[in-house]
Write an enzyme that holds these catalytic residues in place. Structure first.
Site, PDB file in Angstrom:
ATOM      1  N   SER A   7     -33.835  -2.957 -19.351  1.00 23.52           N
ATOM      2  CA  SER A   7     -32.739  -3.115 -20.307  1.00 23.52           C
ATOM      3  C   SER A   7     -33.269  -3.206 -21.731  1.00 23.52           C
ATOM      4  CB  SER A   7     -31.953  -4.389 -19.985  1.00 23.52           C
ATOM      5  OG  SER A   7     -31.053  -4.654 -21.041  1.00 23.52           O
ATOM      6  N   ASP A  34     -27.252  -2.158 -23.256  1.00 23.87           N
ATOM      7  CA  ASP A  34     -26.180  -3.158 -23.290  1.00 23.87           C
ATOM      8  C   ASP A  34     -25.459  -3.134 -24.632  1.00 23.87           C
ATOM      9  OD1 ASP A  34     -26.358  -4.568 -20.756  1.00 23.87           O
ATOM     10  OD2 ASP A  34     -28.357  -5.179 -21.433  1.00 23.87           O
ATOM     11  N   GLY A 143     -29.720 -11.776 -22.316  1.00 31.54           N
ATOM     12  CA  GLY A 143     -30.810 -11.493 -21.391  1.00 31.54           C
ATOM     13  C   GLY A 143     -31.537 -12.792 -21.071  1.00 31.54           C
ATOM     14  N   GLY A 175     -28.823  -8.727 -14.173  1.00 31.32           N
ATOM     15  CA  GLY A 175     -29.018 -10.088 -14.656  1.00 31.32           C
ATOM     16  C   GLY A 175     -29.985 -10.900 -13.818  1.00 31.32           C
ATOM     17  N   GLY A 196     -34.417  -6.720 -17.605  1.00 30.39           N
ATOM     18  CA  GLY A 196     -34.689  -6.836 -19.039  1.00 30.39           C
ATOM     19  C   GLY A 196     -35.975  -7.575 -19.279  1.00 30.39           C
TER      20      GLY A 196
HETATM   21  C1  DX5 Z   1     -26.598  -9.295 -19.835  1.00 30.36           C
HETATM   22  C2  DX5 Z   1     -26.910  -7.828 -19.827  1.00 30.36           C
HETATM   23  C3  DX5 Z   1     -28.108  -7.500 -19.030  1.00 30.36           C
HETATM   24  C4  DX5 Z   1     -29.402  -8.062 -19.566  1.00 30.36           C
HETATM   25  C5  DX5 Z   1     -30.292  -8.348 -18.393  1.00 30.36           C
HETATM   26  O1  DX5 Z   1     -25.352  -9.504 -20.375  1.00 30.36           O
HETATM   27  O2  DX5 Z   1     -25.823  -7.096 -19.305  1.00 30.36           O
HETATM   28  O3  DX5 Z   1     -28.230  -6.100 -18.868  1.00 30.36           O
HETATM   29  O4  DX5 Z   1     -30.058  -7.194 -20.426  1.00 30.36           O
HETATM   30  O5  DX5 Z   1     -31.424  -8.997 -18.837  1.00 30.36           O
HETATM   31  P1  DX5 Z   1     -32.353  -9.842 -17.858  1.00 30.36           P
HETATM   32  O6  DX5 Z   1     -32.907  -8.884 -16.844  1.00 30.36           O
HETATM   33  O7  DX5 Z   1     -33.388 -10.412 -18.764  1.00 30.36           O
HETATM   34  O8  DX5 Z   1     -31.486 -10.885 -17.200  1.00 30.36           O
HETATM   35 ZN    ZN Z   2     -26.183  -4.934 -18.760  1.00 32.82          ZN
END
Ligand code: DX5
Ligand code: ZN
Length: 218
Positions: A7, A34, A143, A175, A196
């Site tokens: 992400s 995102d 994230g 997530g 992410g």
């Molecule tokens: C959260 C986003 C995700 C985020 C995930 O609202 O939709 O796509 O980037 O990040 P990680 O993997 O760090 O939880």
């Molecule tokens: Zn997302």
């Protein structure tokens, strides 16, 4: 093996071009982008001009996640900017049927997402028109949060309904995916997983991407 989609939210915003090139060079095929509007979620990221700026430097599938109250107003812009998959939320204010139709008219793949508290049945009226399903495993907005593992149970419900209709729609989770829960998510049926922090936050991103991919192999 699940498809791991890093992400962009966790990339270094001072060097977006280099970050995208680097993450593609480690073998990434799908980049998750995102988009947050400050209304649907309590955070802002970037708009379609970011997608447009990055499009010429990358051959990755741009998987655009619209966390927006009124995505219908922006779908055409995101399509023209070079998105490949455009996902809207069941909880948004726009008419979902119109969103999906417009995404298709623009020649793109349509995705629909459910937040943690939304039941998977909210997707059912639209399943026949979808190419992509996104199950949130954190409350959208930021994230680096911890996965809510109960959300993984939705995947089986969705897949059973798809199977009963003869549909095969990839289910992505979003997530909190990391090396310690990626296997559990794969076992729950996730075909694609956003990562992410677990990829962009790693010192060795290539190793992190490889590890997540390998651990997801059942
Ligand atoms: C959260 C986003 C995700 C985020 C995930 O609202 O939709 O796509 O980037 O990040 P990680 O993997 O760090 O939880
Ligand atoms: Zn997302």
């Amino acid at each position: 093996m699940a498809i791991i989609a890093p992400s962009l939210l966790s990339a270094d915003f001072t060097r977006m071009g280099e970050e995208v090139r680097e993450i593609e060079s480690v073998g990434t095929k799908v980049l998750h982008i995102d988009i947050m509007d400050g209304h649907f979620v309590p955070n802002l990221t970037f708009g379609y001009t970011m997608v447009k700026a990055l499009r010429p430097i990358s051959g990755m599938v741009f998987d655009v996640h619209l966390m927006m109250t009124n995505p219908l107003e922006y779908i055409e812009n995101f399509a023209k900017a070079g998105s490949d998959v455009i996902t809207v939320h069941t909880e948004c204010d726009s008419d979902l049927g119109q969103c999906i139709d417009l995404i298709h008219q623009c020649g793109k793949k349509a995705g629909l997402s459910v937040k943690p508290k939304t039941s998977p049945e909210a997707l059912f009226p639209y399943l026949d028109k979808l190419e992509h399903i996104l199950v949130m495993t954190v409350e959208p907005g930021f994230g680096g949060q911890s996965m809510m593992p109960d959300c993984l149970d939705k995947i089986a419900v969705i897949k059973a309904e798809c199977a009963s209709r003869g549909l095969q729609i990839p289910v992505m989770i979003d997530g909190g995916v990391n090396a310690s829960n990626v296997r559990r998510a794969a076992e729950a049926g996730a075909d694609m997983m956003v990562a992410g922090n677990a990829v962009f936050g790693a010192t060795d991103r290539a190793a992190a991407f490889r590890e997540l991919s390998e651990r997801s192999e059942l």
